[in-house]
Enzyme design. Structure first.
Site, PDB file in Angstrom:
ATOM      1  N   SER A  64       0.803  -1.242   0.000  1.00 50.60           N
ATOM      2  CA  SER A  64       0.000   0.000   0.000  1.00 50.60           C
ATOM      3  C   SER A  64       0.824   1.274   0.000  1.00 50.60           C
ATOM      4  CB  SER A  64      -0.923   0.031   1.209  1.00 50.60           C
ATOM      5  OG  SER A  64      -2.060  -0.734   0.955  1.00 50.60           O
ATOM      6  N   LYS A  67       0.401   3.475  -2.865  1.00 52.10           N
ATOM      7  CA  LYS A  67      -0.830   4.254  -3.115  1.00 52.10           C
ATOM      8  C   LYS A  67      -0.607   5.769  -3.210  1.00 52.10           C
ATOM      9  CE  LYS A  67      -3.896   0.770  -1.010  1.00 52.10           C
ATOM     10  NZ  LYS A  67      -4.598   0.394   0.240  1.00 52.10           N
ATOM     11  N   TYR A 191      -3.281  -3.390 -10.373  1.00 51.01           N
ATOM     12  CA  TYR A 191      -3.112  -2.857  -9.011  1.00 51.01           C
ATOM     13  C   TYR A 191      -2.264  -3.822  -8.166  1.00 51.01           C
ATOM     14  CZ  TYR A 191      -4.377  -2.276  -4.102  1.00 51.01           C
ATOM     15  OH  TYR A 191      -4.326  -2.174  -2.733  1.00 51.01           O
ATOM     16  N   TYR A 243      -4.957   4.379   7.712  1.00 46.79           N
ATOM     17  CA  TYR A 243      -6.248   3.685   7.804  1.00 46.79           C
ATOM     18  C   TYR A 243      -7.056   4.171   9.002  1.00 46.79           C
ATOM     19  CZ  TYR A 243      -3.675   0.624   4.695  1.00 46.79           C
ATOM     20  OH  TYR A 243      -2.923   0.147   3.679  1.00 46.79           O
ATOM     21  N   VAL A 261       1.277  -3.651   3.939  1.00 49.06           N
ATOM     22  CA  VAL A 261       1.156  -4.903   4.700  1.00 49.06           C
ATOM     23  C   VAL A 261       2.406  -5.784   4.669  1.00 49.06           C
ATOM     24  CG1 VAL A 261      -1.347  -5.149   4.702  1.00 49.06           C
ATOM     25  CG2 VAL A 261      -0.033  -6.049   2.786  1.00 49.06           C
TER      26      VAL A 261
HETATM   27  N1  GLU Z   1      -1.901  -5.539  -1.808  1.00 49.38           N
HETATM   28  C1  GLU Z   1      -2.567  -5.216  -0.604  1.00 49.38           C
HETATM   29  C2  GLU Z   1      -4.062  -5.237  -0.802  1.00 49.38           C
HETATM   30  O1  GLU Z   1      -4.575  -4.584  -1.688  1.00 49.38           O
HETATM   31  C3  GLU Z   1      -2.104  -3.901  -0.086  1.00 49.38           C
HETATM   32  C4  GLU Z   1      -2.702  -3.605   1.232  1.00 49.38           C
HETATM   33  C5  GLU Z   1      -1.767  -2.871   2.165  1.00 49.38           C
HETATM   34  O2  GLU Z   1      -0.554  -2.877   2.011  1.00 49.38           O
HETATM   35  O3  GLU Z   1      -2.279  -2.314   3.123  1.00 49.38           O
HETATM   36  O4  GLU Z   1      -4.779  -5.899  -0.106  1.00 49.38           O
END
Ligand code: GLU
Length: 455
Positions: A64, A67, A191, A243, A261
């Site tokens: 993430s 992002k 993605y 988050y 994550v």
């Molecule tokens: N690839 C993960 C997902 O979309 C990224 C989530 C994250 O790193 O928080 O679930």
């Protein structure tokens, strides 16, 4: 001599190292198999200086943390309006993979939750790019932020794709609301590749430093995205980057941040530093446990909270004194430091409150190291009004910190290297006969001329 900063980072790692709480991200088998004990952290200053502790060159997937950077690329590629039409900027207070959209518009609430990030991925590049070209844009763009060529981890990508049911559900829902207008599976595929880009702790700190440095990579010097995009991205990171822990983070740590994550965590402190930490065990919000502890330390030990109030504005006017003597004496206002709106206001007030007996007035910028755009316009307006009041105005600016020093509209200023030069110029002028104060000037114009509004 060893740097005290490297020593500090080594000590900080030692302090958080015994904490073995938290869990690996279990929903991606490849991540569940990671070594949970890996631990590293890096600082990159905005001039590119790197400090690190632990193995800062070991790679892991960005997840993430991609992002905010991909959001930046989409804003740069498509413009604010197109992106904001599809993805909001409100904190959702929900988990990263929550299946929720704004009830009226169907827009994802922000680009940091999966629904928003999947949508943002679809907005990369020029309209009509195919899925592979979009992934290429992601890898190129992330590489530009990192200042080196990055690549994807195909094993992590394949492992996540096998279990991407939730993200596929989100994408289908987005397709149902016409937020996505193409094949939902292809977008999730792209993605997921975006999340599988391999980075090191050093790369992440460099990417964060690029944001901290107004979008310019400190090593390559490349302007990766424009400045307004950086401001947008940092704001969204601040309110939505962690988050459902964003509020706690904003108050306690106070650094625009993003976690992933795989265990990575970045923070970008505007104008100062990019920070990264890596430790794979996650808390219940999906944030790295030891990464969060490190950031808490960094923020309190080094006063890195963005709301920490700087004590600069009051000190802008260092002195106001008369230099030289007799008819060519000059009033010299010595400014100092970095001048923004509040600093320039100090000079505006000084010149409004005081009527100078001297014909010559000099703004001495010798000790000023930067002037932002609004301060520049305000100071030039001060210069213009001093001219209209009949003063001969000088700018002592040996390092050209004042860009384009043209006060316009009947204003006049002589740029010199020092106050001595200003005195000499004033002397020459007085010998040649100076304009008496106020003569020939339309005072009504002087009084009604408007201050340029801050942009
Ligand atoms: N690839 C993960 C997902 O979309 C990224 C989530 C994250 O790193 O928080 O679930």
């Amino acid at each position: 001599m060893r740097s005290i900063i490297s020593d500090y980072l080594t000590e900080a790692l030692g302090a958080v190292q015994p904490d073995a709480s938290g869990e690996l991200a279990g929903y991606i088998p490849e991540l569940a198999a990671a070594d949970p004990d890996r631990l590293s952290t890096a600082f990159v200053m905005i001039d590119g200086q790197v400090y690190g502790a632990g193995d800062i060159d070991a790679e892991f997937t960005i997840q993430s943390i991609s992002k905010p950077f991909v959001y930046a690329l989409a804003l740069a590629d498509r413009g604010f309006d197109s992106v904001l039409a599809k993805v909001g900027v409100e904190p959702s207070g929900e988990a990263f993979n929550e299946i929720s959209l704004e009830s009226d518009t169907g827009r994802p609430r922000n680009p940091m939750i999966n629904a928003g990030a999947i949508t943002v991925h679809s907005l990369l590049g020029t309209e009509g790019l195919n899925a592979d070209e979009r992934v290429e844009r992601v890898v190129d763009g992330l590489s530009a932020f990192a200042g080196r060529r990055l690549r994807t981890d195909e094993a992590v990508y394949a492992s996540e794709m096998e279990h991407a049911h939730r993200n596929l559900a989100i994408a289908h829902m987005l397709r149902g609301h016409r937020i996505l207008v193409e094949d939902a599976r292809a977008v999730v595929d792209g993605y997921t590749r975006q999340c599988s880009v391999l980075v090191s702790t050093r790369d992440l700190a460099m990417m964060a430093a690029t944001l901290a440095n107004r979008g310019v990579n400190p090593l390559s010097g490349e302007q990766v995205v424009p400045e307004p995009v950086v401001r947008q991205v940092l704001s969204v990171m601040f309110s939505c980057g962690m988050y459902d822990a964003a509020g706690d983070w904003g108050t306690q740590v106070g650094i625009p941040a993003k976690s992933g994550v795989a265990g990575g965590l970045i923070g970008a402190l505007p104008g100062q530093i990019g920070i990264a930490a890596f430790s794979p065990r996650l808390d219940s919000h999906g944030n790295s446990v030891r990464g969060v502890s490190l950031f808490e330390r960094f923020s309190s030990d080094m006063g890195l909270h963005v709301m920490e109030v700087p004590a600069t504005a009051r000190a802008t006017l260092r002195t106001s004194q008369v230099v030289g003597s007799g008819p060519h004496a000059l009033r010299a206002l010595q400014l100092q430091g970095a001048i923004g709106f509040a600093g320039a206001e100090r000079i505006v007030r000084e010149t409004v409150d005081t009527s100078y007996a001297e014909n010559g007035v000099a703004l001495d910028l010798t000790r000023v190291h930067s002037i932002d755009d609004v301060a520049r316009r305000m100071l030039l307006e001060v210069v213009r009004r001093l001219t209209l009041d009949g003063h001969e105005v000088y700018l002592a600016d040996p390092d050209s910190v004042m860009p384009a020093p043209d006060p316009g509209d009947d204003g006049r200023v002589t740029v010199v290297n020092s106050l001595d030069e200003a005195v000499a110029a004033q002397e020459g002028l007085s010998r040649g006969g100076s304009r008496p104060k106020g003569e020939g000037i339309d005072d009504a114009v002087a009084e009604t001329a408007a201050v340029p509004p801050p942009r």
